[in-house]
Scaffold this motif. Structure first.
Motif, mmCIF file in Angstrom:
data_model
loop_
_atom_site.group_PDB
_atom_site.id
_atom_site.type_symbol
_atom_site.label_atom_id
_atom_site.label_comp_id
_atom_site.label_asym_id
_atom_site.label_seq_id
_atom_site.Cartn_x
_atom_site.Cartn_y
_atom_site.Cartn_z
ATOM 1 N N MET A 1 0.819 -1.188 0.000
ATOM 2 C CA MET A 1 0.000 0.000 0.000
ATOM 3 C C MET A 1 0.865 1.255 0.000
ATOM 4 O O MET A 1 0.467 2.280 -0.546
ATOM 5 C CB MET A 1 -0.931 -0.006 1.211
ATOM 6 C CG MET A 1 -1.900 1.151 1.193
ATOM 7 S SD MET A 1 -3.259 0.949 2.318
ATOM 8 C CE MET A 1 -2.850 2.155 3.532
ATOM 9 N N ARG A 2 2.039 1.170 0.598
ATOM 10 C CA ARG A 2 2.928 2.329 0.661
ATOM 11 C C ARG A 2 3.346 2.782 -0.731
ATOM 12 O O ARG A 2 3.398 3.976 -1.022
ATOM 13 C CB ARG A 2 4.163 2.006 1.495
ATOM 14 C CG ARG A 2 5.077 3.196 1.667
ATOM 15 C CD ARG A 2 6.268 2.877 2.525
ATOM 16 N NE ARG A 2 5.824 2.424 3.824
ATOM 17 C CZ ARG A 2 6.551 1.698 4.656
ATOM 18 N NH1 ARG A 2 7.762 1.320 4.311
ATOM 19 N NH2 ARG A 2 6.078 1.325 5.829
ATOM 20 N N ALA A 3 3.623 1.824 -1.623
ATOM 21 C CA ALA A 3 4.015 2.164 -2.993
ATOM 22 C C ALA A 3 2.873 2.851 -3.728
ATOM 23 O O ALA A 3 3.090 3.799 -4.494
ATOM 24 C CB ALA A 3 4.444 0.910 -3.744
ATOM 25 N N LEU A 4 1.660 2.407 -3.498
ATOM 26 C CA LEU A 4 0.490 3.015 -4.117
ATOM 27 C C LEU A 4 0.326 4.462 -3.655
ATOM 28 O O LEU A 4 0.048 5.358 -4.454
ATOM 29 C CB LEU A 4 -0.765 2.195 -3.792
ATOM 30 C CG LEU A 4 -2.065 2.605 -4.459
ATOM 31 C CD1 LEU A 4 -1.948 2.436 -5.971
ATOM 32 C CD2 LEU A 4 -3.215 1.790 -3.911
ATOM 33 N N VAL A 5 0.537 4.707 -2.381
ATOM 34 C CA VAL A 5 0.440 6.065 -1.843
ATOM 35 C C VAL A 5 1.508 6.956 -2.467
ATOM 36 O O VAL A 5 1.223 8.086 -2.888
ATOM 37 C CB VAL A 5 0.557 6.056 -0.299
ATOM 38 C CG1 VAL A 5 0.679 7.464 0.247
ATOM 39 C CG2 VAL A 5 -0.635 5.347 0.322
ATOM 40 N N VAL A 6 2.726 6.472 -2.548
ATOM 41 C CA VAL A 6 3.822 7.279 -3.106
ATOM 42 C C VAL A 6 3.574 7.584 -4.577
ATOM 43 O O VAL A 6 3.719 8.730 -5.021
ATOM 44 C CB VAL A 6 5.177 6.558 -2.912
ATOM 45 C CG1 VAL A 6 6.272 7.245 -3.692
ATOM 46 C CG2 VAL A 6 5.529 6.496 -1.441
ATOM 47 N N VAL A 7 3.174 6.582 -5.348
ATOM 48 C CA VAL A 7 2.956 6.786 -6.780
ATOM 49 C C VAL A 7 1.835 7.779 -7.016
ATOM 50 O O VAL A 7 1.971 8.714 -7.821
ATOM 51 C CB VAL A 7 2.662 5.438 -7.478
ATOM 52 C CG1 VAL A 7 2.128 5.650 -8.880
ATOM 53 C CG2 VAL A 7 3.906 4.586 -7.510
ATOM 54 N N LEU A 8 0.715 7.634 -6.339
ATOM 55 C CA LEU A 8 -0.400 8.552 -6.558
ATOM 56 C C LEU A 8 -0.122 9.941 -5.986
ATOM 57 O O LEU A 8 -0.607 10.940 -6.528
ATOM 58 C CB LEU A 8 -1.689 7.973 -5.987
ATOM 59 C CG LEU A 8 -2.287 6.818 -6.780
ATOM 60 C CD1 LEU A 8 -3.594 6.351 -6.167
ATOM 61 C CD2 LEU A 8 -2.501 7.186 -8.226
ATOM 62 N N ALA A 9 0.657 10.045 -4.916
ATOM 63 C CA ALA A 9 1.020 11.363 -4.392
ATOM 64 C C ALA A 9 1.927 12.104 -5.370
ATOM 65 O O ALA A 9 1.739 13.300 -5.623
ATOM 66 C CB ALA A 9 1.696 11.225 -3.033
ATOM 67 N N VAL A 10 2.889 11.412 -5.944
ATOM 68 C CA VAL A 10 3.777 12.049 -6.933
ATOM 69 C C VAL A 10 2.989 12.426 -8.180
ATOM 70 O O VAL A 10 3.157 13.528 -8.725
ATOM 71 C CB VAL A 10 4.960 11.109 -7.285
ATOM 72 C CG1 VAL A 10 5.729 11.627 -8.485
ATOM 73 C CG2 VAL A 10 5.880 10.971 -6.085
ATOM 74 N N LEU A 11 2.118 11.557 -8.619
ATOM 75 C CA LEU A 11 1.283 11.864 -9.783
ATOM 76 C C LEU A 11 0.381 13.066 -9.498
ATOM 77 O O LEU A 11 0.228 13.950 -10.348
ATOM 78 C CB LEU A 11 0.442 10.648 -10.159
ATOM 79 C CG LEU A 11 -0.429 10.795 -11.396
ATOM 80 C CD1 LEU A 11 0.450 10.978 -12.635
ATOM 81 C CD2 LEU A 11 -1.326 9.594 -11.556
ATOM 82 N N GLY A 12 -0.192 13.131 -8.314
ATOM 83 C CA GLY A 12 -1.021 14.282 -7.936
ATOM 84 C C GLY A 12 -0.218 15.557 -7.862
ATOM 85 O O GLY A 12 -0.696 16.630 -8.252
ATOM 86 N N PHE A 13 1.024 15.492 -7.390
ATOM 87 C CA PHE A 13 1.889 16.667 -7.331
ATOM 88 C C PHE A 13 2.193 17.181 -8.733
ATOM 89 O O PHE A 13 2.146 18.385 -8.991
ATOM 90 C CB PHE A 13 3.187 16.326 -6.597
ATOM 91 C CG PHE A 13 4.083 17.495 -6.361
ATOM 92 C CD1 PHE A 13 3.868 18.325 -5.283
ATOM 93 C CD2 PHE A 13 5.125 17.780 -7.211
ATOM 94 C CE1 PHE A 13 4.681 19.417 -5.053
ATOM 95 C CE2 PHE A 13 5.952 18.860 -7.002
ATOM 96 C CZ PHE A 13 5.725 19.682 -5.906
ATOM 97 N N VAL A 14 2.482 16.264 -9.647
ATOM 98 C CA VAL A 14 2.797 16.659 -11.033
ATOM 99 C C VAL A 14 1.572 17.261 -11.710
ATOM 100 O O VAL A 14 1.653 18.318 -12.347
ATOM 101 C CB VAL A 14 3.333 15.447 -11.828
ATOM 102 C CG1 VAL A 14 3.426 15.756 -13.306
ATOM 103 C CG2 VAL A 14 4.689 15.032 -11.281
#
Length: 102
Positions: free
Chosen positions: A1-14
């Motif tokens: 789940m941690r990887a999912l949070v990181v990927v979607l947080a970075v995508l949301g930031f971009v």
């Protein structure tokens, strides 16, 4: 789940940074045509100047301008996007979504 949070947080930031990037590109590539100042600073009313200089004077002297608040809101979009991406990832993670390697 941690990887999912990181990927979607970075995508949301971009994705959240796109409006900020668009405004900065527009500010850097705006035409430098000569205009007549009609802003709130009375001693310069009627003086010819560039459009960029006129807009910067409006930021400083026009009391109706909420430019600092607008820039703060615009600068917060990437962080809001990252927060929404992380929240979405947490909700998806609770529903059983996981990132796996193929």
């Amino acid at each position: 789940m941690r990887a999912l949070v990181v990927v979607l947080a970075v995508l949301g930031f971009v994705v959240g940074g796109i409006p900020l990037l668009a405004v900065l590109i527009d500010a850097m590539t705006s035409s430098d045509q000569t205009i007549v100042y009609q802003g709130g600073y009375a001693p310069l009313t009627g003086v010819q100047m560039s459009q960029d200089y006129e807009s910067s004077l409006n930021l400083y002297f026009d009391s109706r301008s909420n430019a600092s608040r607008n820039w703060f809101l615009l600068a917060s979009f990437p962080f809001l996007g990252a927060a929404l991406g992380a929240l979405t990832a947490v909700l998806l993670g609770r529903r059983g979504w996981h990132l796996t390697r193929a």
